[in-house]
Scaffold this active site. Structure first.
Site, PDB file in Angstrom:
ATOM      1  N   THR A   1       0.850  -1.197   0.000  1.00 40.28           N
ATOM      2  CA  THR A   1       0.000   0.000   0.000  1.00 40.28           C
ATOM      3  C   THR A   1       0.883   1.243   0.000  1.00 40.28           C
ATOM      4  O   THR A   1       2.111   1.156  -0.158  1.00 40.28           O
ATOM      5  CB  THR A   1      -1.006  -0.043   1.182  1.00 40.28           C
ATOM      6  OG1 THR A   1      -1.932   1.030   1.017  1.00 40.28           O
ATOM      7  CG2 THR A   1      -0.312   0.064   2.533  1.00 40.28           C
TER       8      THR A   1
ATOM      9  N   LYS B   1       3.566   1.399  -3.772  1.00 39.00           N
ATOM     10  CA  LYS B   1       3.056   0.662  -4.940  1.00 39.00           C
ATOM     11  C   LYS B   1       3.927   0.858  -6.179  1.00 39.00           C
ATOM     12  O   LYS B   1       4.125  -0.067  -6.957  1.00 39.00           O
ATOM     13  CB  LYS B   1       1.616   1.072  -5.247  1.00 39.00           C
ATOM     14  CG  LYS B   1       0.627   0.554  -4.217  1.00 39.00           C
ATOM     15  CD  LYS B   1      -0.799   0.943  -4.560  1.00 39.00           C
ATOM     16  CE  LYS B   1      -1.741   0.477  -3.468  1.00 39.00           C
ATOM     17  NZ  LYS B   1      -3.134   0.778  -3.738  1.00 39.00           N
TER      18      LYS B   1
HETATM   19  P1  NAP Z   1      -1.512   9.140  -4.534  1.00 39.43           P
HETATM   20  O1  NAP Z   1      -0.805   8.280  -5.524  1.00 39.43           O
HETATM   21  O2  NAP Z   1      -0.746   9.890  -3.523  1.00 39.43           O
HETATM   22  O3  NAP Z   1      -2.415  10.164  -5.395  1.00 39.43           O
HETATM   23  C1  NAP Z   1      -3.274  11.058  -4.763  1.00 39.43           C
HETATM   24  C2  NAP Z   1      -3.941  11.954  -5.797  1.00 39.43           C
HETATM   25  O4  NAP Z   1      -4.733  12.884  -5.061  1.00 39.43           O
HETATM   26  C3  NAP Z   1      -2.961  12.800  -6.621  1.00 39.43           C
HETATM   27  O5  NAP Z   1      -3.563  13.100  -7.854  1.00 39.43           O
HETATM   28  C4  NAP Z   1      -2.821  14.058  -5.762  1.00 39.43           C
HETATM   29  O6  NAP Z   1      -2.441  15.217  -6.483  1.00 39.43           O
HETATM   30  C5  NAP Z   1      -4.258  14.209  -5.283  1.00 39.43           C
HETATM   31  N1  NAP Z   1      -4.328  14.986  -4.056  1.00 39.43           N
HETATM   32  C6  NAP Z   1      -3.614  14.814  -2.921  1.00 39.43           C
HETATM   33  N2  NAP Z   1      -3.972  15.729  -2.015  1.00 39.43           N
HETATM   34  C7  NAP Z   1      -4.933  16.504  -2.595  1.00 39.43           C
HETATM   35  C8  NAP Z   1      -5.671  17.633  -2.174  1.00 39.43           C
HETATM   36  N3  NAP Z   1      -5.525  18.151  -0.955  1.00 39.43           N
HETATM   37  N4  NAP Z   1      -6.563  18.173  -3.031  1.00 39.43           N
HETATM   38  C9  NAP Z   1      -6.728  17.664  -4.263  1.00 39.43           C
HETATM   39  N5  NAP Z   1      -6.037  16.596  -4.747  1.00 39.43           N
HETATM   40  C10 NAP Z   1      -5.158  16.031  -3.905  1.00 39.43           C
HETATM   41  O7  NAP Z   1      -2.576   8.275  -3.697  1.00 39.43           O
HETATM   42  P2  NAP Z   1      -3.417   7.029  -4.225  1.00 39.43           P
HETATM   43  O8  NAP Z   1      -2.684   5.776  -3.936  1.00 39.43           O
HETATM   44  O9  NAP Z   1      -3.809   7.327  -5.625  1.00 39.43           O
HETATM   45  O10 NAP Z   1      -4.671   7.048  -3.249  1.00 39.43           O
HETATM   46  C11 NAP Z   1      -5.720   7.985  -3.405  1.00 39.43           C
HETATM   47  C12 NAP Z   1      -6.852   7.656  -2.425  1.00 39.43           C
HETATM   48  O11 NAP Z   1      -7.439   6.401  -2.769  1.00 39.43           O
HETATM   49  C13 NAP Z   1      -6.356   7.514  -0.984  1.00 39.43           C
HETATM   50  O12 NAP Z   1      -7.269   8.129  -0.119  1.00 39.43           O
HETATM   51  C14 NAP Z   1      -6.334   6.024  -0.757  1.00 39.43           C
HETATM   52  O13 NAP Z   1      -6.556   5.678   0.596  1.00 39.43           O
HETATM   53  C15 NAP Z   1      -7.500   5.564  -1.630  1.00 39.43           C
HETATM   54  N6  NAP Z   1      -7.349   4.149  -2.060  1.00 39.43           N
HETATM   55  C16 NAP Z   1      -8.320   3.272  -1.692  1.00 39.43           C
HETATM   56  C17 NAP Z   1      -8.235   1.949  -2.078  1.00 39.43           C
HETATM   57  C18 NAP Z   1      -9.314   0.985  -1.679  1.00 39.43           C
HETATM   58  O14 NAP Z   1      -9.095  -0.225  -1.771  1.00 39.43           O
HETATM   59  N7  NAP Z   1     -10.494   1.448  -1.289  1.00 39.43           N
HETATM   60  C19 NAP Z   1      -7.156   1.522  -2.856  1.00 39.43           C
HETATM   61  C20 NAP Z   1      -6.189   2.453  -3.224  1.00 39.43           C
HETATM   62  C21 NAP Z   1      -6.294   3.771  -2.813  1.00 39.43           C
HETATM   63  P3  NAP Z   1      -0.899  15.646  -6.638  1.00 39.43           P
HETATM   64  O15 NAP Z   1      -0.317  14.710  -7.660  1.00 39.43           O
HETATM   65  O16 NAP Z   1      -0.973  17.038  -7.086  1.00 39.43           O
HETATM   66  O17 NAP Z   1      -0.255  15.463  -5.291  1.00 39.43           O
END
Ligand code: NAP
Length: 276
Positions: free
Chosen positions: A63, A67
Site C-alpha cells: 500500500t 506501490k
Molecule cells: P496518490 O498516488 O498519492 O495520489 C493522490 C492523488 O490525489 C494525486 O492526484 C494528488 O495530487 C491528489 N491529491 C492529494 N492531495 C490533494 C488535495 N488536498 N486536493 C486535491 N487533490 C489532492 O494516492 P493514491 O494511492 O492514488 O490514493 C488515493 C486515495 O485512494 C487515498 O485516499 C487512498 O486511501 C484511496 N485508495 C483506496 C483503495 C481501496 O481499496 N479502497 C485503494 C487504493 C487507494 P498531486 O499529484 O498534485 O499530489
C-alpha cells in the site's frame, strides 16, 4: 503444519482493516495462515523483497507509498505492467511477481451496480489509485475525463495511461468544468485523499443525471461528503470498502489459487469499519 504468513506492507498501516478481512478468509478456508502488518518505508523495500524470497511471507499486499516503488523490483503481471504499480506480491520460483488487483477493486463494484460499457466517466485525481480506475474504465471502453488539483498532471496522466477514448482534463477547482462533466458523465470516481478528514470537493451534484454512479475510493470514513452529496442527489453510490474487498479477494485468489470466501471477508470488513 507450519503457519503461512501474509502481510500488508506500507506506512501508515496501523489502522488497516485488511488483517481482519484476510484472517477471516483463512479461517473460512481452514488454512493455517495469518495476515499481519509489516510497516515499511521506501528504504525497507529491498529488505521486504528479501523476506519474500526467503519465505518469510507467502504473499504481501503493498500500500501507500510503495506501490510504484516495488514495481521496477519485481516481475510485473497483468494490469501491473500498464500501471507500473503493484499491490500484490508473491514468490514464483526464484522470482517475485507483482499484480495490481486494485483494477479488480474498481471493476467489480462497477459491474455490480450495472455501470454500462461505452459510457463516459470522470476521475478525480491523477495518482496511483487513479491509474487502476483508468485501466478498469478503459477495459470497459469508457471515455475518460480527468480532474486534478494541477491540471497539467491530469493531462500528463491521460497521455501516460494511453486510454483508447481520452476525454477532457481540467482543474479540480474549475467549477464550470466540473459542472459540465457532472451533467454528462455516467460515473465519477474519487481517487484523492479529499474526504479522509471530512473535506469536500464541493461538487455540483444537483447537475448529475439520476443514474450517475459515484464511486469514492476512501473507505474510512465509510460515508464521505462525496458519497453523501451524491446520494442526496439520487445517484447510485459505491463506497471505498467495496474496492478494498474486491481487491483483497483478487489478491487472495492469486496467493492461494482458491476462490475467496467473499461473504466472510465482507462480514469481517464491515465489523472492522463499524458498518451495520
Ligand atoms: P496518490 O498516488 O498519492 O495520489 C493522490 C492523488 O490525489 C494525486 O492526484 C494528488 O495530487 C491528489 N491529491 C492529494 N492531495 C490533494 C488535495 N488536498 N486536493 C486535491 N487533490 C489532492 O494516492 P493514491 O494511492 O492514488 O490514493 C488515493 C486515495 O485512494 C487515498 O485516499 C487512498 O486511501 C484511496 N485508495 C483506496 C483503495 C481501496 O481499496 N479502497 C485503494 C487504493 C487507494 P498531486 O499529484 O498534485 O499530489
Amino acid at each position: 503444519m507450519a503457519l503461512i504468513n501474509y502481510a500488508l506492507v506500507g506506512s501508515p498501516i496501523e489502522h488497516s482493516p485488511s488483517p481482519a478481512m484476510h484472517n477471516a478468509a483463512f479461517e473460512t478456508l481452514k488454512m493455517n495462515a495469518e495476515y499481519r502488518l509489516r510497516s515499511a518505508d521506501e528504504e525497507a523495500a529491498e529488505l521486504v523483497l528479501a523476506e519474500i524470497r526467503h519465505g518469510k511471507w507467502s504473499g504481501i499486499n503493498i500500500t501507500t507509498p510503495l506501490k510504484t516503488v516495488f514495481a521496477p523490483m519485481v516481475q510485473l503481471q497483468g494490469h501491473a505492467v500498464r500501471a507500473n504499480a503493484v499491490n500484490t506480491l508473491w514468490r514464483y520460483g526464484s522470482e517475485v511477481h507483482g499484480a495490481l488487483t486494485d483494477v479488480d477493486g474498481v471493476m467489480l463494484p462497477l459491474q455490480e451496480v450495472g455501470f454500462e460499457e461505452k459510457k463516459s466517466a470522470l476521475i478525480l485525481g491523477a495518482g496511483g489509485a487513479a491509474r487502476a480506475a483508468a485501466i478498469a474504465l478503459d477495459n470497459l471502453g469508457t471515455k475518460i475525463h480527468v480532474a486534478a488539483r494541477n491540471p497539467h498532471k491530469a493531462n500528463e496522466f491521460l497521455n501516460l495511461m494511453e486510454v483508447q477514448n481520452p476525454g477532457t482534463t481540467g482543474a479540480l477547482k474549475d467549477k464550470e468544468f466540473l459542472q459540465k462533466l457532472i451533467a454528462s458523465v455516467g460515473c465519477v470516481i474519487q481517487a484523492t485523499p479529499i474526504g479522509l478528514n471530512g473535506e469536500s470537493h464541493q461538487l455540483p451534484w444537483e447537475a448529475a443525471k439520476p443514474n450517475l454512479v459515484a464511486f469514492d475510493m476512501i473507505y474510512k470514513p465509510v460515508e464521505t461528503p462525496f458519497l453523501k452529496g451524491a446520494a442526496d442527489a439520487g445517484c447510485t453510490t459505491i463506497a471505498g470498502w467495496k474496492m478494498l474487498l474486491a481487491q483483497g479477494a483478487a489478491s487472495l485468489k492469486i496467493w492461494t489459487g482458491r476462490e475467496a470466501p467473499v461473504d466472510a471477508m465482507e462480514n469481517a470488513l464491515k465489523a472492522e469499519l463499524g458498518i451495520k
